[in-house]
Design a protein around this motif. Structure first.
Motif: not given
Length: 464
Positions: A164-184
């Protein structure tokens, strides 16, 4: 799929079929059939497409058109498995858990990552809350289920590839996903994802409008193929990927993909010059009654606004660069002017609430940091403000789609005593510039100037 390596793609939109699937198809054309695509969707909005693709054994025709009007037709055959949707995404889970699925890639739009301006996962979003409670509304919820099953079946490493058109898209997705797993509180899966997946940054580019009925008519006339789900795009295509695949990858370098150590220079140029300009043109064109990107780009005032934004503010912000930024600007405007693409302002105007902070605000901030008032860049949020105002008044000529919009909040903003002040004070849009007096004063002047231009232009007979 025998022992082939599988590229599972989440997001059955036109862009994937005109971009990633095309590259895999070209590789297969060269005789390398070691990789194929399994295609599915998280939500039920692509069911008709997936059903038809399944009837066509995953094959479809791609029409490309150059700025000169030259059309080319290819039958794409890299999608070898269609993953039918159900409420439990069971086909995605089954395929994603298999060890021969070595890449899980996705296109879910900029708003599908639910990130704040500080690039943190927005835990207040309703979809995120639903998935933390066990739902499957987001990519994060879907991947949690897929990868938990993968771990149960042995836990073979896998690359998670953001397209997707997202700056640093791999890093940003990964941080979001890991944050989701942590919150869950998915501690075990958090540890497994950290150790057994990679998420390279990528830059993707090909203008791909939503197909209209005349595409199928041209495909039939040119090829004799009766295709219910063809796709069309411009002839230009580009893909730059950081070469960090944990479980192997297709030999994409053989079909023109650029494998690099860092995508940053390409990514910044595309997001700020191509993506931001694209949206600017769509908002401006809509405001003066135009429907298509090419007509809007050829409007002399709109073209000049876009040219000044890139030339005066973006190029100084990105210099030095390994790219010829002036040439890139000119190529982008030529591509947008292509009269044969007929990309709609409606498609490109979408998701503005994610695009302003991601694509425009960084340039505004950099201009102020180097002591330059961003007069040219302020035009973009000013146009979006007027566009949103039209939406709030129920006066847009089409339905506006924005993945993070809270309609009541936007209506309340425009019903307030000073909507522009509230708009420029929104940290989600403007980060550190929110509430900045100089920025607000600039926006007051710029919105007034753009409103006067819209009024003057729409008072005249419209010619394109």
């Amino acid at each position: 799929m025998n022992n082939q390596s599988v590229w599972m793609h989440i997001g059955a939109g036109s862009f994937h079929r005109a971009h990633q699937a095309w590259y895999l198809h070209k590789l297969r054309e060269q005789g390398d059939d070691s990789w194929s695509i399994a295609l599915g969707n998280i939500r039920d909005d692509a069911n008709a497409l997936l059903t038809q693709l399944d009837k066509q054994q995953g094959a479809y025709v791609l029409e490309t058109v150059s700025p000169e009007g030259e059309r080319h037709y290819e039958q794409i055959s890299s999608i070898k498995k269609i993953l039918p949707w159900d409420a439990q995404i069971s086909a995605l889970i089954e395929q994603g858990a298999q060890p021969n699925t070595r890449v899980i890639a996705f296109t879910v739009t900029e708003s599908g990552y639910y990130l704040t301006p500080e690039h943190e996962l927005d835990l207040t979003q309703a979809d995120v809350k639903a998935d933390l409670a066990g739902g499957i509304r987001t990519l994060y919820g879907a991947l949690t289920r897929i990868l938990k099953r993968r771990v149960e079946l042995g836990g073979a490493p896998v690359t998670l590839l953001n397209c997707d058109n997202l700056r640093h898209n791999g890093e940003r997705f990964r941080h979001g996903f890991l944050s989701f797993l942590k919150a869950k509180q998915e501690t075990a899966l958090y540890d497994w994802v950290s150790a057994n997946t990679t998420s390279p940054n990528t830059m993707v580019d090909r203008i791909t409008p939503r197909p209209t009925p005349d595409v199928a008519e041209r495909v039939k006339a040119a090829t004799g193929i009766q295709d219910a789900v063809p796709v069309m795009g411009e002839s230009f295509i580009q893909w730059v990927i950081e070469d960090d695949f944990i479980a192997g990858r297709p030999a994409l370098e053989k079909v023109g993909v650029e494998l690099v150590d860092s995508v940053l220079p390409w990514e910044e140029a595309k997001i700020r010059i191509l993506n931001a300009t694209h949206s600017c043109i769509a908002w401006a064109g809509t405001l003066i009654g135009l429907s298509y990107i090419d007509d809007s780009t050829r409007h002399p005032v709109i073209r000049q606004l876009a040219w000044e934004y890139v030339s005066q503010d973006v190029i100084p912000s990105l210099t030095p660069s390994p790219l010829d930024l002036g040439d890139y600007r000119d190529v982008v405007l030529a591509r947008f002017s292509n009269p044969h693409i007929k990309d709609t302002n409606q498609r490109v105007a979408a998701d503005g609430l994610s695009k302003i902070p991601g694509m425009v605000t960084p340039t505004l901030i950099q201009c102020y940091a180097r002591g330059s008032e961003p007069q040219a860049s302020a035009v973009l949020p000013a146009l979006f403000y007027l566009f949103l105002q039209r939406w709030a008044q129920g006066d847009l000529p089409y339905e506006y789609q924005d993945g993070v919009m809270q309609p009541d909040t936007i209506r309340a903003l425009f019903a307030g005593s000073d909507p522009l002040k509230a708009f420029t004070s929104d940290e989600a849009l403007f980060a550190e510039l929110a509430g900045n007096d100089a920025f607000h004063a600039l926006m007051v002047r710029t919105v007034a100037r753009m409103q006067a231009w819209v009024n003057e232009t729409t008072a005249q007979p419209l010619t394109v």
